[in-house]
Design a protein around this motif. Structure first.
Motif, PDB file in Angstrom:
ATOM      1  N   LEU A   6       0.821  -1.213   0.000  1.00  0.00           N
ATOM      2  CA  LEU A   6       0.000   0.000   0.000  1.00  0.00           C
ATOM      3  C   LEU A   6       0.852   1.259   0.000  1.00  0.00           C
ATOM      4  CD1 LEU A   6      -2.761  -0.923   2.635  1.00  0.00           C
ATOM      5  CD2 LEU A   6      -2.866  -1.130   0.156  1.00  0.00           C
ATOM      6  N   LEU A   7       2.060   1.145   0.476  1.00  0.00           N
ATOM      7  CA  LEU A   7       2.930   2.314   0.629  1.00  0.00           C
ATOM      8  C   LEU A   7       4.267   2.013  -0.034  1.00  0.00           C
ATOM      9  CD1 LEU A   7       2.900   5.125   1.986  1.00  0.00           C
ATOM     10  CD2 LEU A   7       4.001   4.069   3.968  1.00  0.00           C
ATOM     11  N   PRO A   8       4.361   2.261  -1.317  1.00  0.00           N
ATOM     12  CA  PRO A   8       5.615   1.938  -2.020  1.00  0.00           C
ATOM     13  C   PRO A   8       6.791   2.750  -1.455  1.00  0.00           C
ATOM     14  CG  PRO A   8       3.821   2.377  -3.561  1.00  0.00           C
ATOM     15  CD  PRO A   8       3.347   2.795  -2.221  1.00  0.00           C
ATOM     16  N   GLU A   9       7.921   2.089  -1.378  1.00  0.00           N
ATOM     17  CA  GLU A   9       9.129   2.764  -0.911  1.00  0.00           C
ATOM     18  C   GLU A   9       9.757   3.570  -2.054  1.00  0.00           C
ATOM     19  OE1 GLU A   9      11.786  -0.235   0.397  1.00  0.00           O
ATOM     20  OE2 GLU A   9      10.228  -1.345   1.498  1.00  0.00           O
ATOM     21  N   GLY A  10      10.583   4.552  -1.643  1.00  0.00           N
ATOM     22  CA  GLY A  10      11.488   5.174  -2.601  1.00  0.00           C
ATOM     23  C   GLY A  10      12.696   4.255  -2.745  1.00  0.00           C
ATOM     24  N   ARG A  11      13.786   4.826  -2.981  1.00  0.00           N
ATOM     25  CA  ARG A  11      14.979   3.970  -3.062  1.00  0.00           C
ATOM     26  C   ARG A  11      15.505   3.679  -1.655  1.00  0.00           C
ATOM     27  NH1 ARG A  11      16.460   9.067  -4.764  1.00  0.00           N
ATOM     28  NH2 ARG A  11      18.023  10.146  -3.471  1.00  0.00           N
ATOM     29  N   ARG A  12      16.218   2.588  -1.522  1.00  0.00           N
ATOM     30  CA  ARG A  12      16.824   2.202  -0.253  1.00  0.00           C
ATOM     31  C   ARG A  12      18.118   2.993  -0.039  1.00  0.00           C
ATOM     32  NH1 ARG A  12      14.912  -2.504   3.169  1.00  0.00           N
ATOM     33  NH2 ARG A  12      12.964  -3.083   2.111  1.00  0.00           N
ATOM     34  N   SER A  13      18.440   3.136   1.243  1.00  0.00           N
ATOM     35  CA  SER A  13      19.715   3.796   1.563  1.00  0.00           C
ATOM     36  C   SER A  13      20.865   2.851   1.250  1.00  0.00           C
ATOM     37  CB  SER A  13      19.740   4.192   3.037  1.00  0.00           C
ATOM     38  OG  SER A  13      19.799   3.023   3.856  1.00  0.00           O
ATOM     39  N   ALA A  14      22.094   3.399   1.366  1.00  0.00           N
ATOM     40  CA  ALA A  14      23.277   2.562   1.113  1.00  0.00           C
ATOM     41  C   ALA A  14      23.328   1.392   2.077  1.00  0.00           C
ATOM     42  CB  ALA A  14      24.541   3.419   1.234  1.00  0.00           C
ATOM     43  N   GLY A  15      22.764   1.605   3.269  1.00  0.00           N
ATOM     44  CA  GLY A  15      22.746   0.528   4.259  1.00  0.00           C
ATOM     45  C   GLY A  15      21.545  -0.393   4.125  1.00  0.00           C
ATOM     46  N   GLY A  16      20.740  -0.187   3.097  1.00  0.00           N
ATOM     47  CA  GLY A  16      19.584  -1.059   2.869  1.00  0.00           C
ATOM     48  C   GLY A  16      18.343  -0.656   3.631  1.00  0.00           C
ATOM     49  N   HIS A  17      18.353   0.575   4.213  1.00  0.00           N
ATOM     50  CA  HIS A  17      17.182   1.021   4.974  1.00  0.00           C
ATOM     51  C   HIS A  17      16.138   1.648   4.049  1.00  0.00           C
ATOM     52  CE1 HIS A  17      19.323   0.190   8.673  1.00  0.00           C
ATOM     53  NE2 HIS A  17      20.331   0.970   8.281  1.00  0.00           N
ATOM     54  N   ARG A  18      14.871   1.518   4.454  1.00  0.00           N
ATOM     55  CA  ARG A  18      13.773   2.052   3.665  1.00  0.00           C
ATOM     56  C   ARG A  18      13.833   3.575   3.654  1.00  0.00           C
ATOM     57  NH1 ARG A  18       9.081  -2.188   4.276  1.00  0.00           N
ATOM     58  NH2 ARG A  18      10.017  -3.698   5.675  1.00  0.00           N
ATOM     59  N   ARG A  19      13.554   4.145   2.496  1.00  0.00           N
ATOM     60  CA  ARG A  19      13.504   5.608   2.360  1.00  0.00           C
ATOM     61  C   ARG A  19      12.211   5.969   1.618  1.00  0.00           C
ATOM     62  NH1 ARG A  19      16.929   8.270   5.358  1.00  0.00           N
ATOM     63  NH2 ARG A  19      17.416   9.859   3.791  1.00  0.00           N
ATOM     64  N   TYR A  20      11.592   7.090   2.015  1.00  0.00           N
ATOM     65  CA  TYR A  20      10.295   7.482   1.458  1.00  0.00           C
ATOM     66  C   TYR A  20      10.337   8.943   1.027  1.00  0.00           C
ATOM     67  CZ  TYR A  20       8.692   3.247   3.817  1.00  0.00           C
ATOM     68  OH  TYR A  20       8.537   1.944   4.232  1.00  0.00           O
ATOM     69  N   GLY A  21       9.683   9.220  -0.091  1.00  0.00           N
ATOM     70  CA  GLY A  21       9.578  10.590  -0.564  1.00  0.00           C
ATOM     71  C   GLY A  21       8.378  11.297   0.054  1.00  0.00           C
ATOM     72  N   PRO A  22       8.217  12.606  -0.168  1.00  0.00           N
ATOM     73  CA  PRO A  22       7.119  13.386   0.422  1.00  0.00           C
ATOM     74  C   PRO A  22       5.736  12.864   0.045  1.00  0.00           C
ATOM     75  CG  PRO A  22       8.797  14.839  -0.504  1.00  0.00           C
ATOM     76  CD  PRO A  22       9.150  13.448  -0.944  1.00  0.00           C
TER      77      PRO A  22
END
Length: 306
Positions: free
Chosen positions: A31-47
């Motif tokens: 339901l909530l697509p992620e943005g790209r992952r961080s270099a460490g593989g953590h989830r990142r989200y846009g506005p």
């Protein structure tokens, strides 16, 4: 927000006022697509994820199922259908609660020696109640093979709809009506059938009931206005239905014979009494209309014979 314009899962959760676990649940469910992952593989989200998450929360607050939330997110035009479905479901729940409340008050307010019977009666009825048993009763009572249009018209006039906000007395009336129709079906016994239902009498039931529906509709305003039975269009329509169904002509002799036949027909007065208790005086029952017309017929025949 980080220099790249993205939020971590914790930052998004904080801005949305939800837990990290909630964000993860919606992300894992698609339901909530992620943005790209961080270099460490953590989830990142846009506005845009914040607006989407707030929409999801609003829909879930309204108890919209996750599957329907997904439909809305995929197609904006699905919102109207989902809201309509939810309103119907909530309405059904409210009707069930109102029915249970009235049933509980019925038990609470009755005398102790009445409680066992009333518990048995209301316990046999679903909440909210179904009219399926009443419809089955009429299919049992009516002659077979009526045209669908005629059968539908008879059922519409004969099967009362339970009120959305019933009183305890209406709950009791419906429960007793349900008990009546789930007992021995009078229509299932040939000896209990009206003459006009029997195949060996020459009557055409489809013609009869088509005309009776019209006659009852004409008589109903007279009952609502408390007018005594009298001659007129309603009575003429009533007699004409019987005459056409039997292949006879509307003559004084026919009317006298019809009055005598109706006086000996099997009756289901208890059904109409309970229906009247359920629906109130503003909607005369088909049984009350029939009795009004029968009385008008007898009065007319008596004056003719005088």
């Amino acid at each position: 927000m980080s220099p790249d314009g993205m939020w971590s899962i914790g930052e998004l959760a904080e801005r949305a006022g939800v837990t990290v676990k909630t964000v993860r649940f919606y992300s894992d469910g698609g339901l909530l697509p992620e943005g790209r992952r961080s270099a460490g593989g953590h989830r990142r989200y846009g506005p845009e994820a914040l607006d989407r998450l707030r929409l999801i929360r609003s829909l879930r607050t309204l108890d919209v199922p996750v599957t329907d939330v997904n439909r809305i997110l995929d197609r904006e035009d699905a919102l109207e259908d989902v809201v309509a479905d939810r309103l119907r479901e909530v309405g059904s729940h409210l009707a069930a609660l109102r029915w249970r409340e009235a049933a509980l008050r019925l038990i609470q307010d009755c005398a102790p020696h009445e409680r066992a019977e009333r518990l048995r009666l209301v316990g046999a009825v679903s909440s909210p109640p179904s009219t399926a048993a009443l419809a089955r009763f009429w299919r049992c009572w009516l002659p077979p093979r009526l045209p669908a249009r005629v059968l539908s018209a008879v059922l519409e006039r004969s099967v009362p709809q339970p009120p959305d906000d019933p009183s305890p007395a209406q709950v009791l009336a419906f429960a007793r009506l349900h008990a009546f129709v789930t007992g021995d079906c009078l229509g299932g016994t040939t000896g209990c059938q009206p003459v006009v239902h029997r195949p060996d009498t020459g009557y055409r039931p489809a013609v009869l009931y088509d005309g009776l529906v019209e006659a009852f509709a004409l008589a109903a305003p007279h009952l609502t206005a408390h007018r005594p039975p009298h001659e007129g269009e309603a009575l003429d329509c009533f007699v004409d239905a019987h005459a056409r169904a039997s292949g006879a002509k509307d003559t004084p002799a026919f009317r006298r014979g019809l009055g005598r036949m109706l006086a000996t027909e099997p009756r289901i007065d208890r059904y109409w009494q309970l229906t009247a208790e359920l629906t109130g005086p503003s909607r005369p029952t088909a049984g009350a209309c029939h009795d009004w017309l029968h009385t008008a017929l007898d009065d007319r025949s008596a004056r003719s014979a005088a």
